[in-house]
Write an enzyme that holds these catalytic residues in place. Structure first.
Site, PDB file in Angstrom:
ATOM      1  N   ASP A  92      -3.102   0.696   7.713  1.00  0.00           N
ATOM      2  CA  ASP A  92      -1.878   1.489   7.527  1.00  0.00           C
ATOM      3  C   ASP A  92      -0.818   1.149   8.577  1.00  0.00           C
ATOM      4  O   ASP A  92      -0.168   2.037   9.153  1.00  0.00           O
ATOM      5  CB  ASP A  92      -2.207   3.005   7.563  1.00  0.00           C
ATOM      6  CG  ASP A  92      -3.124   3.413   6.420  1.00  0.00           C
ATOM      7  OD1 ASP A  92      -3.050   2.787   5.351  1.00  0.00           O
ATOM      8  OD2 ASP A  92      -3.931   4.351   6.604  1.00  0.00           O
ATOM      9  N   HIS A 102       0.825   5.268   1.187  1.00  0.00           N
ATOM     10  CA  HIS A 102       0.081   6.129   2.111  1.00  0.00           C
ATOM     11  C   HIS A 102       0.719   7.519   2.127  1.00  0.00           C
ATOM     12  O   HIS A 102       1.947   7.643   2.255  1.00  0.00           O
ATOM     13  CB  HIS A 102       0.119   5.508   3.515  1.00  0.00           C
ATOM     14  CG  HIS A 102      -0.662   6.301   4.512  1.00  0.00           C
ATOM     15  ND1 HIS A 102      -2.041   6.285   4.541  1.00  0.00           N
ATOM     16  CD2 HIS A 102      -0.269   7.155   5.484  1.00  0.00           C
ATOM     17  CE1 HIS A 102      -2.454   7.098   5.505  1.00  0.00           C
ATOM     18  NE2 HIS A 102      -1.405   7.636   6.088  1.00  0.00           N
ATOM     19  N   ASN A 120       0.838  -1.199   0.000  1.00  0.00           N
ATOM     20  CA  ASN A 120       0.000   0.000   0.000  1.00  0.00           C
ATOM     21  C   ASN A 120       0.877   1.255   0.000  1.00  0.00           C
ATOM     22  O   ASN A 120       1.966   1.249   0.575  1.00  0.00           O
ATOM     23  CB  ASN A 120      -0.883   0.007   1.249  1.00  0.00           C
ATOM     24  CG  ASN A 120      -1.822   1.192   1.301  1.00  0.00           C
ATOM     25  OD1 ASN A 120      -2.472   1.532   0.295  1.00  0.00           O
ATOM     26  ND2 ASN A 120      -1.900   1.844   2.452  1.00  0.00           N
ATOM     27  N   SER A 158       4.727   6.903   2.711  1.00  0.00           N
ATOM     28  CA  SER A 158       5.146   5.585   3.205  1.00  0.00           C
ATOM     29  C   SER A 158       4.624   4.520   2.251  1.00  0.00           C
ATOM     30  O   SER A 158       3.474   4.592   1.813  1.00  0.00           O
ATOM     31  CB  SER A 158       4.550   5.301   4.596  1.00  0.00           C
ATOM     32  OG  SER A 158       4.907   6.307   5.516  1.00  0.00           O
TER      33      SER A 158
HETATM   34  C1  GRF Z   1      -2.277   8.850  -2.984  1.00  0.00           C
HETATM   35  O1  GRF Z   1      -1.860  10.025  -2.360  1.00  0.00           O
HETATM   36  C2  GRF Z   1      -2.060   7.649  -2.098  1.00  0.00           C
HETATM   37  O2  GRF Z   1      -1.022   7.786  -1.211  1.00  0.00           O
HETATM   38  C3  GRF Z   1      -3.363   7.594  -1.327  1.00  0.00           C
HETATM   39  O3  GRF Z   1      -4.344   7.973  -2.241  1.00  0.00           O
HETATM   40  C4  GRF Z   1      -3.784   8.822  -3.239  1.00  0.00           C
HETATM   41  C5  GRF Z   1      -4.127   8.228  -4.565  1.00  0.00           C
HETATM   42  O4  GRF Z   1      -3.790   9.064  -5.614  1.00  0.00           O
HETATM   43  N1  GRF Z   1      -3.537   6.279  -0.738  1.00  0.00           N
HETATM   44  P1  GRF Z   1      -3.857   8.544  -7.112  1.00  0.00           P
HETATM   45  O5  GRF Z   1      -5.250   7.949  -7.326  1.00  0.00           O
HETATM   46  O6  GRF Z   1      -2.775   7.532  -7.325  1.00  0.00           O
HETATM   47  O7  GRF Z   1      -3.664   9.765  -7.956  1.00  0.00           O
END
Ligand code: GRF
Length: 203
Positions: A146, A110, A108, A137
């Protein structure tokens, strides 16, 4: 070649970074076999289609509970031969059964420096807290939100006049560099999990 499914819910800019890496880097070592969204009509699905990658929707609303939703996600990924799941802006929590089906094989991204600011509102939470540095992260997924072993992090400075949008945009830039690096290392078998620690082995 490691076959991966990328799970999305929204704009898919991180998916795009992975698609670009897989098209542009002969050593990427990983092939995106399917993109799965929990909702229709998101631009991540268009990005997949444009890149010639199968796009599937497993609608959260069709399943009454996390367990059967997660099973449907795993079934879809397996149907395409996916050996790992990359959560790139996927806004749902998978059940422990999914984690058992892909142990240390779900990654994942984050938008904060975990363990600070877990959850769906990490960027506004970091701003509201007044931190001077936030970041990105990338971690393996475990049974808690998370929380799993951290693979890589990058710091991103917070500026005095940042809004949620400007900070998130700066964070996304780092995400687009870091996520492909992690997936490449994972595909090369370089990431060894030792308890909570992830050891990057030499390539
Ligand atoms: C990213 O900032 C990711 O860290 C979070 O959601 C956002 C997704 O952005 N989990 P995208 O859809 O890849 O533009």
């Amino acid at each position: 070649m490691l076959a991966v499914a990328v799970l999305v819910s929204g704009s898919g800019s991180n998916l795009q970074a992975l698609l670009d890496a897989s098209a542009g880097d002969p050593g990427f070592g990983s092939r995106i076999v399917v993109v799965i969204s929990d909702r229709p009509g998101v631009s991540a699905l268009e990005r997949a289609t444009r890149a010639g990658v199968p796009a599937e929707v497993v609608r959260w609303v069709e399943f009454g509970d996390r367990e059967s939703f997660s099973a449907a996600i795993c079934d879809t990924a397996e149907r395409y031969g996916a050996e790992a799941l990359i959560l790139a802006g996927f806004m749902r929590i998978l059940s422990p059964t999914a984690i058992d089906r892909y142990p240390n094989r779900i990654i994942n991204i984050h938008p904060a420096l975990l363990p600070a600011f877990p959850g769906a509102h990490a960027v506004p939470a970091a701003l509201a807290h007044g931190v001077k540095v936030s970041g990105v992260s990338v971690h393996f997924v475990d049974d808690e939100v998370d929380h799993g072993p951290i693979i890589a992090q990058r710091a991103v400075p917070v500026q005095a006049d940042d809004s949620e949008e400007t900070l998130h945009a700066r964070i996304r830039k780092e995400e687009h560099l870091l996520l492909p690096q992690v997936v490449k290392a994972f595909a090369a078998g370089r990431l060894r999990v030792d308890g909570r620690r992830v050891i990057w082995e030499e390539s």
